[in-house]
Motif scaffolding. Structure first.
Motif, PDB file in Angstrom:
ATOM      1  N   ALA A  31      26.366  73.330 139.240  1.00  0.00           N
ATOM      2  CA  ALA A  31      25.893  73.578 137.872  1.00  0.00           C
ATOM      3  C   ALA A  31      26.094  75.030 137.449  1.00  0.00           C
ATOM      4  N   VAL A  32      25.889  75.982 138.390  1.00  0.00           N
ATOM      5  CA  VAL A  32      26.050  77.402 138.050  1.00  0.00           C
ATOM      6  C   VAL A  32      27.506  77.695 137.692  1.00  0.00           C
ATOM      7  N   THR A  33      28.428  77.194 138.513  1.00  0.00           N
ATOM      8  CA  THR A  33      29.857  77.418 138.258  1.00  0.00           C
ATOM      9  C   THR A  33      30.283  76.720 136.970  1.00  0.00           C
ATOM     10  N   GLU A  34      29.705  75.537 136.732  1.00  0.00           N
ATOM     11  CA  GLU A  34      30.017  74.785 135.518  1.00  0.00           C
ATOM     12  C   GLU A  34      29.623  75.593 134.280  1.00  0.00           C
ATOM     13  N   SER A  35      28.481  76.198 134.302  1.00  0.00           N
ATOM     14  CA  SER A  35      28.030  77.025 133.171  1.00  0.00           C
ATOM     15  C   SER A  35      28.920  78.246 132.989  1.00  0.00           C
ATOM     16  N   LEU A  36      29.332  78.820 134.120  1.00  0.00           N
ATOM     17  CA  LEU A  36      30.212  79.979 134.059  1.00  0.00           C
ATOM     18  C   LEU A  36      31.562  79.604 133.446  1.00  0.00           C
ATOM     19  N   ILE A  37      32.084  78.444 133.851  1.00  0.00           N
ATOM     20  CA  ILE A  37      33.354  77.964 133.287  1.00  0.00           C
ATOM     21  C   ILE A  37      33.224  77.750 131.785  1.00  0.00           C
ATOM     22  N   ALA A  38      32.110  77.120 131.348  1.00  0.00           N
ATOM     23  CA  ALA A  38      31.901  76.852 129.925  1.00  0.00           C
ATOM     24  C   ALA A  38      31.884  78.157 129.122  1.00  0.00           C
ATOM     25  N   GLU A  39      31.185  79.128 129.629  1.00  0.00           N
ATOM     26  CA  GLU A  39      31.071  80.416 128.927  1.00  0.00           C
ATOM     27  C   GLU A  39      32.423  81.114 128.830  1.00  0.00           C
ATOM     28  N   ARG A  40      33.147  81.156 129.950  1.00  0.00           N
ATOM     29  CA  ARG A  40      34.412  81.873 129.980  1.00  0.00           C
ATOM     30  C   ARG A  40      35.522  81.098 129.258  1.00  0.00           C
ATOM     31  N   LEU A  41      35.426  79.776 129.263  1.00  0.00           N
ATOM     32  CA  LEU A  41      36.437  78.960 128.602  1.00  0.00           C
ATOM     33  C   LEU A  41      36.486  79.263 127.104  1.00  0.00           C
ATOM     34  N   VAL A  42      35.318  79.326 126.492  1.00  0.00           N
ATOM     35  CA  VAL A  42      35.250  79.610 125.053  1.00  0.00           C
ATOM     36  C   VAL A  42      35.849  80.978 124.750  1.00  0.00           C
ATOM     37  N   ALA A  43      35.533  81.957 125.584  1.00  0.00           N
ATOM     38  CA  ALA A  43      36.067  83.306 125.372  1.00  0.00           C
ATOM     39  C   ALA A  43      37.582  83.327 125.549  1.00  0.00           C
ATOM     40  N   ALA A  44      38.070  82.595 126.569  1.00  0.00           N
ATOM     41  CA  ALA A  44      39.509  82.576 126.845  1.00  0.00           C
ATOM     42  C   ALA A  44      40.290  81.881 125.738  1.00  0.00           C
ATOM     43  N   ARG A  45      39.680  80.905 125.086  1.00  0.00           N
ATOM     44  CA  ARG A  45      40.382  80.137 124.056  1.00  0.00           C
ATOM     45  C   ARG A  45      40.093  80.655 122.648  1.00  0.00           C
ATOM     46  N   ALA A  46      39.444  81.784 122.558  1.00  0.00           N
ATOM     47  CA  ALA A  46      39.135  82.343 121.235  1.00  0.00           C
ATOM     48  C   ALA A  46      40.427  82.697 120.516  1.00  0.00           C
ATOM     49  N   GLY A  47      40.463  82.469 119.241  1.00  0.00           N
ATOM     50  CA  GLY A  47      41.654  82.771 118.443  1.00  0.00           C
ATOM     51  C   GLY A  47      41.695  81.879 117.229  1.00  0.00           C
ATOM     52  N   GLU A  48      42.099  82.435 116.075  1.00  0.00           N
ATOM     53  CA  GLU A  48      42.084  81.671 114.831  1.00  0.00           C
ATOM     54  C   GLU A  48      43.051  80.504 114.848  1.00  0.00           C
ATOM     55  N   SER A  49      44.147  80.621 115.600  1.00  0.00           N
ATOM     56  CA  SER A  49      45.154  79.554 115.582  1.00  0.00           C
ATOM     57  C   SER A  49      45.005  78.560 116.724  1.00  0.00           C
ATOM     58  N   ARG A  50      44.162  78.856 117.703  1.00  0.00           N
ATOM     59  CA  ARG A  50      44.028  77.969 118.857  1.00  0.00           C
ATOM     60  C   ARG A  50      42.998  76.878 118.605  1.00  0.00           C
ATOM     61  N   ALA A  51      43.218  75.745 119.242  1.00  0.00           N
ATOM     62  CA  ALA A  51      42.258  74.641 119.176  1.00  0.00           C
ATOM     63  C   ALA A  51      42.102  74.078 120.583  1.00  0.00           C
ATOM     64  N   THR A  52      40.877  73.682 120.923  1.00  0.00           N
ATOM     65  CA  THR A  52      40.589  73.183 122.261  1.00  0.00           C
ATOM     66  C   THR A  52      39.777  71.906 122.164  1.00  0.00           C
ATOM     67  N   VAL A  53      40.209  70.892 122.934  1.00  0.00           N
ATOM     68  CA  VAL A  53      39.493  69.620 122.999  1.00  0.00           C
ATOM     69  C   VAL A  53      39.072  69.407 124.446  1.00  0.00           C
ATOM     70  N   VAL A  54      37.770  69.163 124.663  1.00  0.00           N
ATOM     71  CA  VAL A  54      37.264  68.928 126.012  1.00  0.00           C
ATOM     72  C   VAL A  54      36.619  67.539 126.042  1.00  0.00           C
ATOM     73  N   VAL A  55      37.260  66.615 126.774  1.00  0.00           N
ATOM     74  CA  VAL A  55      36.721  65.271 126.934  1.00  0.00           C
ATOM     75  C   VAL A  55      35.821  65.308 128.164  1.00  0.00           C
ATOM     76  N   THR A  56      34.513  65.226 127.954  1.00  0.00           N
ATOM     77  CA  THR A  56      33.585  65.450 129.071  1.00  0.00           C
ATOM     78  C   THR A  56      32.197  64.937 128.720  1.00  0.00           C
ATOM     79  N   SER A  57      31.378  64.799 129.742  1.00  0.00           N
ATOM     80  CA  SER A  57      29.947  64.518 129.544  1.00  0.00           C
ATOM     81  C   SER A  57      29.118  65.679 130.085  1.00  0.00           C
TER      82      SER A  57
END
Length: 563
Positions: free
Chosen positions: A496-522
């Protein structure tokens, strides 16, 4: 492209025509020289031994030495051309099949990975042997023609007997060709099935051990291996029967020719030297007849393997490709309208530029259908509705252009032998690799390896844990920096700790006006950082909103994601 077994064999001969022609020329010279050996010995007996002429004997011995030199070098050179042609053609076919297997459009051969491996490793080599078979057939025919001419010169009855008897023998042997081809096809299919089963079991070995299903897997492979053994023995019986018939007929033909020649010598119709030549030729004739029988067997095997090669090379692409280049960035980077495939039924979704969208799916099979459609691995005729990338229907885009915009990282992780760097990089700069590793929370993996990013992974990354492999795959996807990134359950094997870290860093890594990200997950951590969550139920989007809002208002959603 329509391609059959005959087409593969004809193409092989055509593509290697230079080497085939050279090989045939030297092999024919070799066989003609061998056929002349009994004739030369017979002439030596009549012209030198019987006349006690020393000069003629020396000339005859020099001629024999020259004849043996020619036939020895002709065989070496001809065989070399044949082997080189076979190896070049085998290599070319293997590259073609590998290209088809790696084609981003996929292919409709219907073969499993293990079957493709068997075709690449075995059938290509067998199909290329048509070069050797055709060369040896022409060489054997040359030997028979030279032998028949020599026998005609000695006595027309003997020569006529060979000219009449050999074609009848070949016609009889030809009748066994289709049987050998059928049994060869069955043998190769059984071997390919056993290989495919072995590949499947090795790929899932960890899972099998975890389930304690090793015995069941072993029985399954034993069944496939037994079928391959039965097919091999069945084909061997047909080949053995053909070889036995060929040997028996050879013996009869030799006995008849030698017997008639002996009778003619007793009557004084031919000389002793001619008798020796005839007996030698009769014995020699058995060799090209045997070679022709073996070549017919080789051709039957080549035809069976060529049919399997043609099945791969002639298979139509699984998905089509348009011709349009990547369009300019649109406000809605990805638009799905009325998608129907598998369990999907009228699914519609918009993903805007600069947006992170989470998709919560109640039925896992619906998630797999959605990811498959987005990945472009589903033929256009197999799904309803429309997918637009930057406003352009995806089927109108060049496949490379479409996949240059949309990258789908599937849930099943595939890593390769090589270094961590090789598995992540895919040609991107080192600074992007470092950023992707950190964004995937995989920096601790790199730090724990003795050689860091240069640490060598074993097959399928087996020296990493499941969670580590998942994070390396996520780093690879992030390093690609695709405009639209689709992730399917990228953090199911981490804590769970690593999962939260991934979620936080993923958003930062994909930041950008032209980028779009789709995450199929529960995953609540990943859904929690999404700008918007779409809930997929019964094949369509039934609700949209922020994760906290959906968790507060929908008991079923809350039960599915809060754990």
């Amino acid at each position: 492209m329509s391609l059959d077994a005959g087409g593969v064999l004809r193409r092989t001969i055509r593509d290697q025509r230079g080497r085939v022609a050279a090989g045939v020329a030297f092999l024919c010279l070799h066989q003609a020289s061998e056929a002349m050996v009994p004739v030369a010995i017979g002439l030596t007996i009549d012209r030198a031994v019987a006349t006690s002429d020393i000069g003629a004997l020396l000339i005859a011995l020099a001629g024999l030495a020259l004849l043996f030199t020619v036939l020895a070098f002709a065989w070496r050179i001809g065989a070399r051309f044949g082997v080189v042609a076979v190896e070049h053609e085998t290599h070319r076919m293997r590259l073609e099949i590998a290209g088809r297997a790696l084609d981003p459009r996929g292919q409709r051969s219907g073969m499993r990975d293990g079957e493709l491996l068997s075709v690449t490793a075995s059938d290509t080599e067998h199909a290329a042997l048509v070069v050797q078979a055709s060369s040896m057939i022409l060489a054997a025919c040359t030997a028979l023609i030279v032998s028949a001419i020599a026998l005609l010169v000695v006595d027309p009855v003997l020569g006529g007997g060979v000219l009449l008897g050999v074609p009848l023998v070949l016609l009889g042997l030809q009748r066994l060709g289709p049987l050998i081809t059928r049994r060869g096809e069955a043998q190769q299919e059984a071997l390919a099935s056993a290989t495919a089963t072995a590949v499947d079991l090795v790929a899932g070995l960890r899972v099998l051990r975890g389930l304690g299903a090793q015995d069941h897997a072993a029985r399954r492979y034993a069944t496939a291996s037994s079928a391959a053994l039965a097919g091999t023995l069945h084909a061997a019986r047909a080949k053995g029967m053909q070889q036995g018939v060929t040997t028996a007929i050879n013996g009869l033909l030799l006995a008849v020719i030698a017997g008639v020649a002996g009778w003619f010598a007793i009557q004084g119709r031919i000389t002793i030297g001619e008798l020796v030549a005839v007996v030698g030729l009769a014995q020699f004739v058995a060799e090209p007849v045997q070679a022709l029988g073996w070549c017919l067997q080789l051709l039957a095997t080549a035809k069976a393997s060529a049919a399997r090669v043609a099945r791969v090379l002639g298979a139509a692409p699984l998905v089509g490709s348009g011709s349009a280049a990547a369009p300019p960035v649109a406000p809605d980077r990805l638009v799905l309208t009325g998608i129907g495939h598998g369990g999907l039924d009228g699914l519609s979704l918009r993903v805007a530029a600069g947006e992170v969208v989470g998709i919560m799916v109640y039925e896992p099979k619906h998630a797999e259908s959605l990811v498959a459609v987005l990945a472009g691995t589903v033929p256009r005729e197999d799904y309803r509705g429309e997918i637009r990338v930057d406003g352009v229907p995806v089927e109108e885009l060049d496949l490379a252009a479409a996949r240059g915009v949309v990258l789908v990282e599937p849930h099943d992780v595939t890593l390769f032998e090589g270094t961590l760097r090789d598995n992540i990089a895919a040609g991107v700069p080192d600074e992007r690799i470092d950023a992707a590793v950190r964004a995937a929370a995989a920096d601790d993996i790199v730090a724990s390896q003795p050689d860091g990013l240069d640490q060598v992974l074993t097959e399928r990354g087996a020296n990493l844990s499941g969670g580590q492999r998942q994070r390396v795959a996520l780093a690879r996807a992030l390093a690609a920096a695709s405009p639209v990134l689709v992730l399917h359950d990228p953090a199911t094997a981490v804590d769970a700790v690593t999962e939260s870290l991934i979620a936080e860093r993923l958003v930062a890594a994909r930041a950008g006006e032209s980028r779009a990200t789709v995450v199929v997950t529960s995953s609540p951590a990943l859904l929690g950082v999404a700008d918007r969550v779409a809930v997929l139920d019964d094949g369509r989007i039934v609700a949209e909103g922020a994760h906290e809002e959906l968790a507060a208002s929908d008991p079923r959603y809350r039960e599915a994601v809060l754990r």
